[in-house]
Design an enzyme around this catalytic site. Structure first.
Site, short mmCIF file in Angstrom:
data_model
loop_
_atom_site.label_atom_id
_atom_site.label_comp_id
_atom_site.label_asym_id
_atom_site.label_seq_id
_atom_site.Cartn_x
_atom_site.Cartn_y
_atom_site.Cartn_z
N VAL A 110 -3.19 -1.85 -0.45
CA VAL A 110 -3.16 -0.51 -0.41
C VAL A 110 -2.48 0.01 -1.76
O VAL A 110 -1.05 -0.08 -2.09
CB VAL A 110 -2.36 0.15 0.75
N ILE A 167 3.12 -3.85 5.46
CA ILE A 167 4.13 -4.77 4.53
C ILE A 167 4.35 -3.90 3.44
O ILE A 167 3.60 -3.33 2.69
CB ILE A 167 3.22 -6.08 4.00
N GLY A 197 2.16 2.32 -2.41
CA GLY A 197 1.51 1.14 -2.34
C GLY A 197 2.05 0.15 -1.36
O GLY A 197 3.47 0.07 -1.26
N SER A 198 1.26 -0.65 -0.65
CA SER A 198 1.65 -1.57 0.24
C SER A 198 0.53 -2.36 0.59
O SER A 198 -0.41 -2.54 -0.17
CB SER A 198 1.99 -0.66 1.56
N ARG A 199 0.85 -3.22 1.82
CA ARG A 199 -0.42 -4.01 2.09
C ARG A 199 -0.43 -3.97 3.77
O ARG A 199 0.57 -3.99 4.37
CB ARG A 199 -0.07 -5.60 1.52
#
Length: 232
Positions: A110, A167, A197-199
């Site tokens: 993301v 995450i 920003g992430s996952r």
């Protein structure tokens, strides 16, 4: 399996009631956008040539705090993307926390400009949640799924369990769950937020679904159909 609900750390506490919000934006954006627009108006009156600066900052805040309403099609055979972003990988892995079986893992990166809202891939009930402290390395590193700050959310569906993992990345260090153990969810319901920003990783039991996406593809949470159930 008995649900495990550890003591939440302050950054991971459930979000407050979603009220007093500007349509299409997270409630946290309301004061930021109000201040930004106020400063823009004030600057226009005092120093018009400087007005583009607060206006640009307000536009950036608006982009980072987007939370659009979405209507997920009510198809019980469909599995939808849990996050906006690009598929980093699709692989097979044994999941030992909640599913306890061989799984297909789908990792979605993301970006800071993607909508930061994680959504439920299917209808079900939250049965498991766990926050694990960790590092804040690049989410493109596959090891980030085991090393970074993260929140696990196990969901019991009508056809079996799934797990969604949010995450944190180098900038998006605050994970804000919007659900708790016992909550009933519709497909596309909001699960949590990680900004900047992430996952998001999705774990499905192997062979439960026919996947409709591949690595590198961009997906949209609650709208992109990423799989169809098999033999259900």
């Amino acid at each position: 399996m008995e649900a495990h609900t550890p003591e939440p750390s302050p950054p991971q506490t459930p979000a407050k009631e979603r009220s007093s919000r500007i349509p299409g934006f997270d409630p946290e954006a309301t004061p930021l956008l109000g201040i930004g627009l106020g400063l823009t108006g004030l600057t226009l009156g005092l120093r018009p040539r400087f007005a583009p600066l607060p206006l640009a900052l307000t536009a950036l805040a608006a982009a980072l705090y987007r939370d659009p309403e979405r209507v997920t099609p009510p198809d019980p055979q469909a599995i939808y993307a849990p996050a906006d972003g690009s598929l980093l990988l699709i692989d097979e892995i044994y999941e030992h926390r909640y599913l306890h079986t061989d799984c297909v893992r789908m990792a979605i990166a993301v970006s800071p400009l993607d909508v930061p809202i994680c959504r439920s891939p299917a209808a079900g009930t939250v049965r498991y949640m766990e926050h694990v402290a960790g590092q804040y390395g690049p989410v493109s590193d596959i090891a980030a799924g085991d090393q970074n700050e993260r929140v696990y959310m196990g969901i019991e569906t009508a056809w079996g369990p799934i797990m969604v993992v949010q995450i944190a990345g180098p900038l998006g260090r605050r994970i804000v769950p919007q659900v708790a153990v016992g909550d009933a969810l519709s497909a596309g319901a909001r699960l949590g937020t990680v900004r900047f920003g992430s996952r998001t990783d999705l774990y499905l039991q192997r062979d439960v679904a026919r996947l409709l996406v591949e690595s590198g593809q961009h997906v949209v949470a609650g709208l992109s159909r990423i799989g169809d159930l098999v033999g259900v």
